[in-house]
Every structure is written in C-alpha cells, then in structure tokens.
Design a protein around this motif. Structure first.
Motif, PDB file in Angstrom:
ATOM      1  N   TRP A 177       0.887  -1.021  -0.019  1.00 55.74           N
ATOM      2  CA  TRP A 177       0.129   0.084  -0.040  1.00 55.74           C
ATOM      3  C   TRP A 177       0.766   1.243  -0.066  1.00 55.74           C
ATOM      4  N   ALA A 178       1.938   1.150   0.746  1.00 54.44           N
ATOM      5  CA  ALA A 178       2.782   2.402   0.933  1.00 54.44           C
ATOM      6  C   ALA A 178       3.255   2.912  -0.482  1.00 54.44           C
ATOM      7  N   THR A 179       3.833   1.838  -1.098  1.00 45.76           N
ATOM      8  CA  THR A 179       4.336   2.133  -2.478  1.00 45.76           C
ATOM      9  C   THR A 179       3.356   2.111  -3.753  1.00 45.76           C
ATOM     10  N   GLY A 180       1.959   2.172  -3.422  1.00 44.47           N
ATOM     11  CA  GLY A 180       0.956   2.410  -4.311  1.00 44.47           C
ATOM     12  C   GLY A 180       0.610   1.185  -5.143  1.00 44.47           C
ATOM     13  N   ARG A 181       0.834   0.154  -4.655  1.00 43.66           N
ATOM     14  CA  ARG A 181       0.617  -1.284  -5.310  1.00 43.66           C
ATOM     15  C   ARG A 181      -0.458  -2.110  -4.838  1.00 43.66           C
ATOM     16  N   ALA A 182      -1.019  -1.709  -3.839  1.00 44.48           N
ATOM     17  CA  ALA A 182      -2.230  -2.683  -3.143  1.00 44.48           C
ATOM     18  C   ALA A 182      -3.394  -1.605  -2.625  1.00 44.48           C
ATOM     19  N   ASP A 183      -4.339  -2.085  -2.607  1.00 44.42           N
ATOM     20  CA  ASP A 183      -5.451  -1.505  -1.726  1.00 44.42           C
ATOM     21  C   ASP A 183      -5.524  -1.796  -0.269  1.00 44.42           C
ATOM     22  N   LEU A 184      -5.920  -1.183   0.675  1.00 47.11           N
ATOM     23  CA  LEU A 184      -6.216  -1.746   2.088  1.00 47.11           C
ATOM     24  C   LEU A 184      -7.581  -1.117   2.182  1.00 47.11           C
ATOM     25  N   PRO A 185      -8.520  -2.097   2.675  1.00 52.42           N
ATOM     26  CA  PRO A 185      -9.980  -1.580   3.209  1.00 52.42           C
ATOM     27  C   PRO A 185      -9.793  -0.387   4.017  1.00 52.42           C
ATOM     28  N   GLY A 186     -10.377   0.723   3.805  1.00 57.46           N
ATOM     29  CA  GLY A 186     -10.550   1.997   4.633  1.00 57.46           C
ATOM     30  C   GLY A 186      -9.573   2.973   4.305  1.00 57.46           C
ATOM     31  N   LEU A 187      -8.413   2.443   3.601  1.00 56.71           N
ATOM     32  CA  LEU A 187      -7.633   3.345   3.163  1.00 56.71           C
ATOM     33  C   LEU A 187      -7.272   3.642   1.649  1.00 56.71           C
ATOM     34  N   PRO A 188      -7.648   4.666   0.961  1.00 54.54           N
ATOM     35  CA  PRO A 188      -7.394   4.775  -0.358  1.00 54.54           C
ATOM     36  C   PRO A 188      -6.179   4.685  -0.970  1.00 54.54           C
ATOM     37  N   ARG A 189      -5.819   3.787  -2.026  1.00 51.05           N
ATOM     38  CA  ARG A 189      -4.495   3.454  -2.543  1.00 51.05           C
ATOM     39  C   ARG A 189      -3.680   4.960  -2.889  1.00 51.05           C
ATOM     40  N   PRO A 190      -2.404   5.073  -2.446  1.00 53.77           N
ATOM     41  CA  PRO A 190      -2.076   6.296  -2.891  1.00 53.77           C
ATOM     42  C   PRO A 190      -1.528   6.621  -4.396  1.00 53.77           C
ATOM     43  N   ARG A 191      -1.623   7.685  -4.860  1.00 54.72           N
ATOM     44  CA  ARG A 191      -1.576   7.945  -6.282  1.00 54.72           C
ATOM     45  C   ARG A 191      -0.096   8.248  -6.445  1.00 54.72           C
ATOM     46  N   VAL A 192       0.456   8.663  -5.522  1.00 54.37           N
ATOM     47  CA  VAL A 192       1.920   9.252  -5.387  1.00 54.37           C
ATOM     48  C   VAL A 192       2.500   8.516  -4.001  1.00 54.37           C
ATOM     49  N   TRP A 193       3.767   8.296  -3.925  1.00 58.25           N
ATOM     50  CA  TRP A 193       4.483   7.799  -2.890  1.00 58.25           C
ATOM     51  C   TRP A 193       5.933   8.178  -2.591  1.00 58.25           C
ATOM     52  N   ARG A 194       6.407   8.211  -1.616  1.00 62.86           N
ATOM     53  CA  ARG A 194       7.788   8.549  -1.196  1.00 62.86           C
ATOM     54  C   ARG A 194       8.133   7.844   0.213  1.00 62.86           C
ATOM     55  N   TRP A 195       9.548   7.574   0.236  1.00 67.72           N
ATOM     56  CA  TRP A 195       9.994   7.188   1.607  1.00 67.72           C
ATOM     57  C   TRP A 195      10.689   8.509   2.219  1.00 67.72           C
ATOM     58  N   TYR A 196      11.106   7.974   3.506  1.00 61.82           N
ATOM     59  CA  TYR A 196      11.698   9.196   4.137  1.00 61.82           C
ATOM     60  C   TYR A 196      12.832   8.588   5.004  1.00 61.82           C
ATOM     61  N   ASN A 197      14.115   9.280   4.392  1.00 64.27           N
ATOM     62  CA  ASN A 197      15.351   8.686   5.102  1.00 64.27           C
ATOM     63  C   ASN A 197      15.562   9.696   6.403  1.00 64.27           C
ATOM     64  N   GLU A 198      15.211  10.802   6.688  1.00 66.80           N
ATOM     65  CA  GLU A 198      15.511  11.815   7.719  1.00 66.80           C
ATOM     66  C   GLU A 198      14.190  12.627   7.952  1.00 66.80           C
ATOM     67  N   PRO A 199      13.238  12.007   8.245  1.00 69.49           N
ATOM     68  CA  PRO A 199      12.073  12.791   8.623  1.00 69.49           C
ATOM     69  C   PRO A 199      12.307  13.637   9.973  1.00 69.49           C
ATOM     70  N   VAL A 200      11.675  14.920   9.960  1.00 67.95           N
ATOM     71  CA  VAL A 200      11.865  15.439  11.474  1.00 67.95           C
ATOM     72  C   VAL A 200      10.979  14.937  12.451  1.00 67.95           C
ATOM     73  N   ARG A 201      11.695  14.586  13.599  1.00 61.36           N
ATOM     74  CA  ARG A 201      11.082  13.646  14.843  1.00 61.36           C
ATOM     75  C   ARG A 201      10.786  14.933  16.080  1.00 61.36           C
ATOM     76  N   GLY A 202       9.541  14.707  16.463  1.00 56.22           N
ATOM     77  CA  GLY A 202       9.133  15.327  17.550  1.00 56.22           C
ATOM     78  C   GLY A 202       8.651  14.277  18.563  1.00 56.22           C
ATOM     79  N   SER A 203       8.122  14.960  19.746  1.00 53.17           N
ATOM     80  CA  SER A 203       7.823  14.036  20.931  1.00 53.17           C
ATOM     81  C   SER A 203       6.107  13.642  20.126  1.00 53.17           C
ATOM     82  N   GLY A 204       5.965  12.383  20.094  1.00 51.65           N
ATOM     83  CA  GLY A 204       4.887  11.798  19.821  1.00 51.65           C
ATOM     84  C   GLY A 204       4.280  12.200  18.166  1.00 51.65           C
TER      85      GLY A 204
END
Length: 368
Positions: A177-204
C-alpha cells in the motif's frame, strides 16, 4: 533498520527475490510488469541499476547528487538479468558492511546512512520482485512480515505498519500500500508515494516533508500518500501544498523549506500540516504556519510539531529567526506559539505576530 543488522536484511531480501525470479525465468519477460510502464525485463534492469547506484552512492559518500553509474540495458536472457540483480544486491551489501559509523550520502528522499541505503535496497527488491511476478500465476508470493515491518519503521513513518483489523492486512500488505501497489480496506491507494530517510522527529509526532509530487496530488484532491482520518486533510494543508507546487514551478522551491505532514506516531496517521511559507529571506527569517484536522486537536500535536520544526530550522545555516501570525480569534493557535517559546512582537489588522530566535528556544514567555 532496527532491530537486526541492516546488511543481513538486505541479504535476505536479495536471496528471496532472486530465488523467486529464477523460478519465474520461463515467463515472457517482454510482457509488462504489473502496475508499471516497464516490461518485466526493464524492471529487472531498473532494479539492478538502483542497487548498483545505491552502492556507488554510499561508497563515494556523495553529497550533492548521484555519481556516474549505469547498468547496461542491452538485451539479455532472463537468467542473465537475474544474475545481474543478485550481483548488484551483493555489491550494495558489501558497501553497507564497509561503511563507517557516521557515513552518509545524498538521496532525493533525504541523506541516508548505511542503514538507510540497505532499507532502500530491501524495499526495491521486494516491490519489484512483486511487480515482475504478479499476474504470472505467482500472486501468492509474499515477503516475510518481520522484514517488511523493519523497512516500514525505517523508511515509512507515515504508514500504518500493522493496519487495524478494520482495515486488514499486515506489514507486507502495508508495504505494498505504501508504494502504491495495493489497496487496504478503509485506506485509498496512494496515487503518489515516497519514503523518508530523515524525517523530522518530535515528541509523539513525525514530520514528513510534502515534496512537489505529493503536493500536486494534494492539490488535485488526493491524499499525498498519507493515511488520514476521515476529516483530513484540511483545507489549510491543501493550500500549503499549493504553495509548494507554485514554488516548484517558479524554480524557487528549496527542499526542507516547504510543507510537512504532521504524522501522529501512535497509529501513524497524518493529523495536520506544518511548514514554511518560503525559504529564509536575506536576513535569515522564515515564516511558519500550521493546522490540525479537528480529530487531531487537543493532544498537543501542533505544539510538538512546531517545536520539532523550529529545532530543525535553527540547525540549518544562516537562520536568524522564525515568525508566525495568529488571528485574534484563534486562542488555541496563540497558545501553541506560547508553549513553543514564541514572543509577541506586534499586531496588524486582526493578526498578532510572534517571533522566536535561536537563543529563545525552551523559554516560557509571558502569556500571549
């Protein structure tokens, strides 16, 4: 990837993928791979090129782009293509094991260490093996759940790793699903996607940058590749995405200085947006804005997101101050600014203006 040695996970993925591809060597490799514009053959060439490129990137510790490297796309029998994929996987594994602590290299999804390049390699092997096999009587091929879960943890902080029973599926389904290749019930399939090597982390919360491609999808009414609650994304987030799209079209877009999705760590759902109106001006000043969907309010997510983004901004060279505006009628927004350490500097046409300098972070100014 944590837990487990990154190179070992890469070895496992390559071994599993190559074995499955060898069993499918008798397929028509000129036929299109599932969900892609490429043939099965071209997909294998692409996979080998990615793995080789990651290895070169990490070994060279490139800082501003890809070093020259190319995997020849000359016609080759399926067995030779699979050999090429296996060799490229081993090359990346060797580069990961040879990397020193602290070694990092450039990637469009953020600079990565050896752990990150291994995780990217695992993802490429798993999803492209799926692409080649799907539709050829091998739909039952599935990657191990623990391997997929570690990749999701390392690269996809915005994707539910173990979807709730209401949505179905496990880590493998979530990775597809994350890479736009499958459906998950209740979550529309992403039309675009990416991964994150260094997201900004906060508390929670984790802040995931909304790249121009994701921003364009949000502007067009899509999800931007994020899993939102029923009341998201908000109009403010879509408007901020429009600013990213325009900056990209104008040639003024600077990675990092646009919009971010605020992803709640518990459940990994996007609950709002935060970001900069533009890159810092000549004096090193940048304006910040933020909003939350109604169901995400009241839990401190905006405050933690603002603190995290301010910390990221002040770690960049030349940033002297951050500022934000809050309407007179928006008491919650003013409270967020106060808790993050901003001080009131002025008022104009129903909007109070607030600023934060690097040395003021962590202070508790007077009530706003």
């Amino acid at each position: 990837m944590t837990p487990g040695p990154a190179a070992d996970d890469l070895d496992t993925a390559v071994s599993l993928g190559v074995r499955a591809l060898r069993e499918a060597a008798g397929l028509d490799w000129s036929a299109r791979a599932a969900g892609l514009e490429w043939s099965r053959r071209d997909t294998a060439v692409h996979l080998a090129g990615d793995l080789t490129g990651f290895a070169a990137q990490l070994a060279a510790r490139a800082t501003d782009g890809y070093p020259p490297s190319r995997v020849d796309a000359a016609p080759a029998a399926p067995g030779a293509l699979i050999d090429r994929v296996e060799a490229a996987g081993r090359l990346l594994g060797a580069a990961v094991r040879a990397a020193r602590a602290g070694d990092r290299a450039w990637h469009p999804a953020g600079a990565a260490d050896a752990d990150g390049f291994a995780a990217m390699g695992v993802t490429e092997v798993l999803v492209h093996t799926h692409d080649i096999l799907r539709g050829a009587g091998a739909e039952a091929w599935e990657a191990p759940a623990d391997l997929c879960a570690r990749v999701l943890t390392r690269l996809f902080p915005h994707v539910p790793a173990r979807p709730h029973s209401a949505t179905g599926g496990g880590p493998w389904a979530a990775l597809l699903w994350a890479t736009g290749r499958a459906d998950l019930p209740g979550l529309p399939r992403p039309r675009v996607w990416r991964w994150y090597n260094e997201p900004v982390r906060g508390s929670g919360v984790t802040l995931c940058e909304i790249s121009p491609a994701l921003a364009a999808d949000l502007c067009a009414g899509g999800t931007g590749g994020f899993a939102w609650p029923a009341d998201g994304p908000s109009e403010g987030t879509r408007l901020a995405a429009g600013t990213v799209v325009k900056a990209h079209e104008d040639g003024t877009y600077r990675p990092g200085w646009g919009a971010y999705a605020i992803v709640r760590d518990q459940g990994r759902r996007a609950v709002g947006g935060i970001g900069f109106h533009a890159a810092p001006d000549g004096d090193g000043r940048a304006e910040i804005g933020y909003d939350l969907v109604p169901s995400g309010r009241g839990a401190g997510h905006a405050t933690e997101a603002l603190r995290a983004l301010c910390a990221w901004a002040f770690a960049q060279p030349g940033v002297s101050a951050l500022y934000a505006g809050a309407d007179d009628g928006n008491a919650p927004s003013r409270a967020v600014l106060r808790r993050a350490g901003f001080r009131r500097t002025g008022h104009l046409a129903g909007t109070g203006w607030y600023a934060l300098a690097p040395q003021e972070r962590g202070t508790a100014p007077e009530t706003l």
